[in-house]
Design a protein around this motif. Structure first.
Motif, PDB file in Angstrom:
ATOM      1  N   UNK A  40      -1.483  -6.309 -55.741  1.00 50.47           N
ATOM      2  CA  UNK A  40      -2.489  -5.781 -56.662  1.00 50.47           C
ATOM      3  C   UNK A  40      -2.425  -6.540 -57.978  1.00 50.47           C
ATOM      4  N   UNK A  41      -3.591  -6.872 -58.500  1.00 51.40           N
ATOM      5  CA  UNK A  41      -3.661  -7.496 -59.818  1.00 51.40           C
ATOM      6  C   UNK A  41      -3.493  -6.432 -60.885  1.00 51.40           C
ATOM      7  N   UNK A  42      -2.699  -6.730 -61.899  1.00 51.61           N
ATOM      8  CA  UNK A  42      -2.474  -5.801 -63.006  1.00 51.61           C
ATOM      9  C   UNK A  42      -2.555  -6.556 -64.327  1.00 51.61           C
ATOM     10  N   UNK A  43      -2.750  -5.799 -65.385  1.00 44.47           N
ATOM     11  CA  UNK A  43      -2.687  -6.321 -66.754  1.00 44.47           C
ATOM     12  C   UNK A  43      -1.840  -5.393 -67.611  1.00 44.47           C
ATOM     13  N   UNK A  53      -4.092  -1.323 -63.241  1.00 47.21           N
ATOM     14  CA  UNK A  53      -4.899  -2.082 -62.291  1.00 47.21           C
ATOM     15  C   UNK A  53      -5.944  -2.931 -63.000  1.00 47.21           C
ATOM     16  N   UNK A  54      -6.128  -4.107 -62.475  1.00 44.95           N
ATOM     17  CA  UNK A  54      -7.060  -5.101 -63.005  1.00 44.95           C
ATOM     18  C   UNK A  54      -8.413  -5.015 -62.295  1.00 44.95           C
ATOM     19  N   UNK A  55      -8.449  -4.297 -61.161  1.00 45.62           N
ATOM     20  CA  UNK A  55      -9.716  -4.159 -60.426  1.00 45.62           C
ATOM     21  C   UNK A  55      -9.828  -5.046 -59.209  1.00 45.62           C
ATOM     22  N   UNK A  56      -8.720  -5.605 -58.731  1.00 45.66           N
ATOM     23  CA  UNK A  56      -8.754  -6.382 -57.483  1.00 45.66           C
ATOM     24  C   UNK A  56      -7.400  -6.281 -56.793  1.00 45.66           C
ATOM     25  N   UNK A  57      -7.447  -6.286 -55.468  1.00 47.59           N
ATOM     26  CA  UNK A  57      -6.251  -6.150 -54.645  1.00 47.59           C
ATOM     27  C   UNK A  57      -6.384  -7.048 -53.419  1.00 47.59           C
ATOM     28  N   UNK A  64       3.332   1.249 -50.586  1.00 47.27           N
ATOM     29  CA  UNK A  64       4.511   0.678 -51.245  1.00 47.27           C
ATOM     30  C   UNK A  64       5.806   1.225 -50.666  1.00 47.27           C
ATOM     31  N   UNK A  65       5.743   2.418 -50.056  1.00 45.90           N
ATOM     32  CA  UNK A  65       6.953   3.010 -49.463  1.00 45.90           C
ATOM     33  C   UNK A  65       7.200   2.490 -48.049  1.00 45.90           C
ATOM     34  N   UNK A  66       6.205   1.840 -47.456  1.00 44.85           N
ATOM     35  CA  UNK A  66       6.315   1.455 -46.047  1.00 44.85           C
ATOM     36  C   UNK A  66       6.382  -0.052 -45.818  1.00 44.85           C
ATOM     37  N   UNK A  67       5.922  -0.846 -46.769  1.00 46.76           N
ATOM     38  CA  UNK A  67       5.981  -2.293 -46.599  1.00 46.76           C
ATOM     39  C   UNK A  67       6.046  -2.974 -47.966  1.00 46.76           C
ATOM     40  N   UNK A  68       6.384  -4.244 -47.959  1.00 45.63           N
ATOM     41  CA  UNK A  68       6.479  -4.975 -49.233  1.00 45.63           C
ATOM     42  C   UNK A  68       5.117  -5.028 -49.910  1.00 45.63           C
ATOM     43  N   UNK A  69       5.136  -4.757 -51.204  1.00 46.89           N
ATOM     44  CA  UNK A  69       3.897  -4.649 -51.970  1.00 46.89           C
ATOM     45  C   UNK A  69       4.200  -5.135 -53.387  1.00 46.89           C
ATOM     46  N   UNK A  70       3.463  -6.127 -53.839  1.00 49.64           N
ATOM     47  CA  UNK A  70       3.707  -6.747 -55.137  1.00 49.64           C
ATOM     48  C   UNK A  70       2.565  -6.462 -56.109  1.00 49.64           C
ATOM     49  N   UNK A  71       2.874  -6.595 -57.389  1.00 53.01           N
ATOM     50  CA  UNK A  71       1.871  -6.580 -58.445  1.00 53.01           C
ATOM     51  C   UNK A  71       1.973  -7.890 -59.213  1.00 53.01           C
ATOM     52  N   UNK A  72       0.825  -8.439 -59.575  1.00 48.50           N
ATOM     53  CA  UNK A  72       0.775  -9.714 -60.296  1.00 48.50           C
ATOM     54  C   UNK A  72       0.022  -9.542 -61.601  1.00 48.50           C
ATOM     55  N   UNK A  73       0.659  -9.947 -62.704  1.00 49.52           N
ATOM     56  CA  UNK A  73      -0.046 -10.017 -63.982  1.00 49.52           C
ATOM     57  C   UNK A  73      -1.005 -11.202 -63.934  1.00 49.52           C
ATOM     58  N   UNK A  74      -2.270 -10.913 -63.762  1.00 45.43           N
ATOM     59  CA  UNK A  74      -3.280 -11.966 -63.666  1.00 45.43           C
ATOM     60  C   UNK A  74      -3.561 -12.535 -65.056  1.00 45.43           C
TER      61      UNK A  74
END
Length: 314
Positions: free
Chosen positions: A165-168, A224-228, A259-269
């Motif tokens: 997920x994109x984040x800011x 959330x930045x509005x894109x995943x 996020x509890x079941x598989x790898x899930x990342x957040x990226x500062x776009x």
């Protein structure tokens, strides 16, 4: 992980853009894009995806809107080629409308059962593939030269083979507008986090207790930045909400379960998001696109002129 499909959710009627959204689909409102061409906003969002390597898009729309979109874009192309034949700008715009018509399909959300349900409506289109998810009322401006915001997200998802997920980093007084994330910073990766918890539009008191992220400036949260980019596992989680009769079906709790079941990342776009449905949202987005594109000097001159006029009226 190769991501070639994207989903754009555009089923909401846009009550905050009334009265124009009462007669025109809000996603068809025109803007001048960074390439200097006039386009409906839904086309600008689609080109964010196409320019990042996406090949097919499904737009989730309200009942009856699929035909309206198809007719509108077909009419737009015909008007460009017939009414402005010989004009280079019209040829360029017609070519981009052609691309949109070739690569975009529509799926209708027959009932307004929540944002998660709108995403679920793309299940048949997505199949067993990972996909890019974009909002139909957000526009983006990248701060990374030569790389769109969506491209930054897709690069990380492809490299790490997981949902991202994109984040800011967002100041605390704004977090009530967004889904908010916290997690552990990934060593050696700038602005990348292992997602641990997500809460939709939290209160500040809740965020202070549960969503502070080590390493961020005090008073800032990852929103959330509005894109995943999501794996198809999200549909099984949404299916459970639907089977349990939950209404509305929400995406953020489903992402928390993911996020509890598989790898899930957040990226500062590296970029900015612009919510078209907010007060002055269209104005802010248009100015941002103008400053980020070919019309930079013209946009800057207009702003200076308007500020000078406003000062002169005081």
């Amino acid at each position: 992980m190769k991501i070639k499909k994207a989903v754009i959710t555009a089923a909401a009627r846009g009550e905050r853009l009334y009265p124009v959204s009462d007669t025109v689909q809000k996603a068809m409102l025109p803007m001048v894009d960074t390439d200097g061409l006039h386009k409906p906003t839904i086309q600008i969002i689609a080109e964010e995806a196409f320019d990042s390597g996406i090949e097919e898009i499904c737009v989730i729309c309200a009942p009856g809107d699929a035909e309206r979109y198809q007719n509108a874009f077909t009419a737009l192309k015909n008007n460009l080629t017939k009414s402005f034949s010989g004009a280079e700008w019209a040829r360029q715009e017609a070519a981009k409308v052609d691309l949109f018509l070739e690569r975009v399909q529509f799926a209708e959300q027959t009932e307004a059962l929540g944002y998660g349900h709108a995403v679920y409506c793309a299940r048949d289109f997505v199949g067993e593939d990972a996909f890019l998810l974009l909002l139909g009322d957000y526009l983006y401006a990248s701060n990374q030269k030569g790389k769109r915001c969506a491209g930054q997200l897709l690069d990380l998802a492809s490299a790490e083979n997981c949902s991202v997920s994109a984040v800011n980093p967002t100041p605390e007084h704004l977090i009530g507008r967004y889904g908010t994330v916290t997690g552990r910073h990934v060593p050696g990766s700038t602005g990348v986090y292992e997602v641990e918890k997500l809460i939709e539009k939290p209160s500040l008191s809740l965020a202070e207790l549960e969503l502070q992220t080590p390493g961020l400036r005090i008073g800032y949260y990852l929103c959330f930045f509005g894109m995943h980019v999501l794996t198809p596992a999200i549909f099984n989680i949404l299916q459970k909400q639907i089977d349990e009769g939950i209404n509305p079906v929400l995406l953020t709790p489903a992402l928390h379960e993911l996020a509890q079941t598989e790898r899930y990342l957040a990226l500062e776009v590296r970029g900015s998001r612009y919510d078209l449905s907010r007060r002055h949202g269209l104005l802010r987005a248009q100015v941002a696109l103008g400053l980020a594109g070919e019309a930079h000097d013209e946009t800057l001159s207009i702003l200076v002129e308007l500020l000078a006029e406003a000062k002169g009226r005081k």
